[in-house]
Write an enzyme that holds these catalytic residues in place. Structure first.
Site, PDB file in Angstrom:
ATOM      1  CG  HIS A  10       4.946  51.853  71.578  1.00 69.72           C
ATOM      2  ND1 HIS A  10       6.106  51.317  71.056  1.00 69.72           N
ATOM      3  CD2 HIS A  10       4.385  52.572  70.579  1.00 69.72           C
ATOM      4  CE1 HIS A  10       6.244  51.693  69.795  1.00 69.72           C
ATOM      5  NE2 HIS A  10       5.222  52.465  69.477  1.00 69.72           N
ATOM      6  CD  GLU A  84       2.300  56.945  65.575  1.00 65.47           C
ATOM      7  OE1 GLU A  84       1.656  58.011  65.745  1.00 65.47           O
ATOM      8  OE2 GLU A  84       3.482  56.804  65.921  1.00 65.47           O
TER       9      GLU A  84
END
Length: 203
Positions: A10, A84
């Site tokens: 990202h 994550e």
């Protein structure tokens, strides 16, 4: 025909810029993060050319979903499987801050109380890679996710321990490409930064 696995981290957030560990916290991209996500889309399209696309998977966090959108990707699956590394009690803290109470701490060498261990993150990586490998004969796969988890993915792809991810850098909005050479897992490209479209070479 065998496809390639593309990892897109990202774009920049306020916490990625400040070095604060971000897993469950759902924060947006910065303006720079949005701009770089668009640039990453152009870079990704150039790398992939017109190859078939079998699957695009994104983490459910808005920073990943927005990066995929700005990169021009149509996400076909959203899953926590590519979320994550869960930092537990260290969420939102930087490494220097954590080291005030745990000298020498790194996510690769020390536990995250209330979060995931390296082995647990590695198990998630192994599971998603098993699915990816089954789909690669149909075309490329793109995973849009996060820094630490993607670094574990690279290590796992190569058959290394999850903590070997420490050896692979992956910056915000950067692209890595995994494939093989005659059946041997290989890193084709690592941590490729997005170039602004104006900087692309033209014929």
């Amino acid at each position: 025909m065998t496809g390639l696995l593309y990892l897109l981290r990202h774009g920049e957030t306020e916490w990625s810029r400040s070095g604060q560990h971000t897993s469950r916290t759902d924060i947006p991209l910065t303006a720079n993060g949005e701009r770089r996500a668009r640039d990453a889309g152009s870079m990704l399209a150039g790398l992939r050319e017109d190859q078939p696309l079998a699957l695009v998977v994104s983490s459910p966090r808005q920073r990943a979903m927005r990066t995929a959108e700005l990169a021009g990707l149509t996400v076909t699956e959203v899953t926590e499987d590519v979320a994550e590394w869960d930092y537990g009690e260290y969420e939102g803290q930087s490494t220097p801050k954590i080291r005030e109470t745990v000298p020498g701490w790194t996510v690769w060498t020390h536990p995250c109380p209330g979060g995931e261990s390296g082995a647990e993150v590695g198990a998630r990586a192994s599971a998603i890679l098993s699915r990816v490998r089954a789909l690669l004969p149909e075309g490329d796969v793109v995973l849009v996710g996060h820094g630490h988890f993607s670094r574990v993915l690279v290590a796992t792809w190569l058959g290394l321990a999850p903590t070997s991810g420490v050896h692979f850098a992956l910056d915000a909005a950067a692209i890595s490409v995994l494939g093989d050479e005659r059946g041997v897992p290989q890193i084709k490209r690592l941590n490729v930064p997005p170039l602004p479209e104006r900087d692309f070479p033209h014929d």
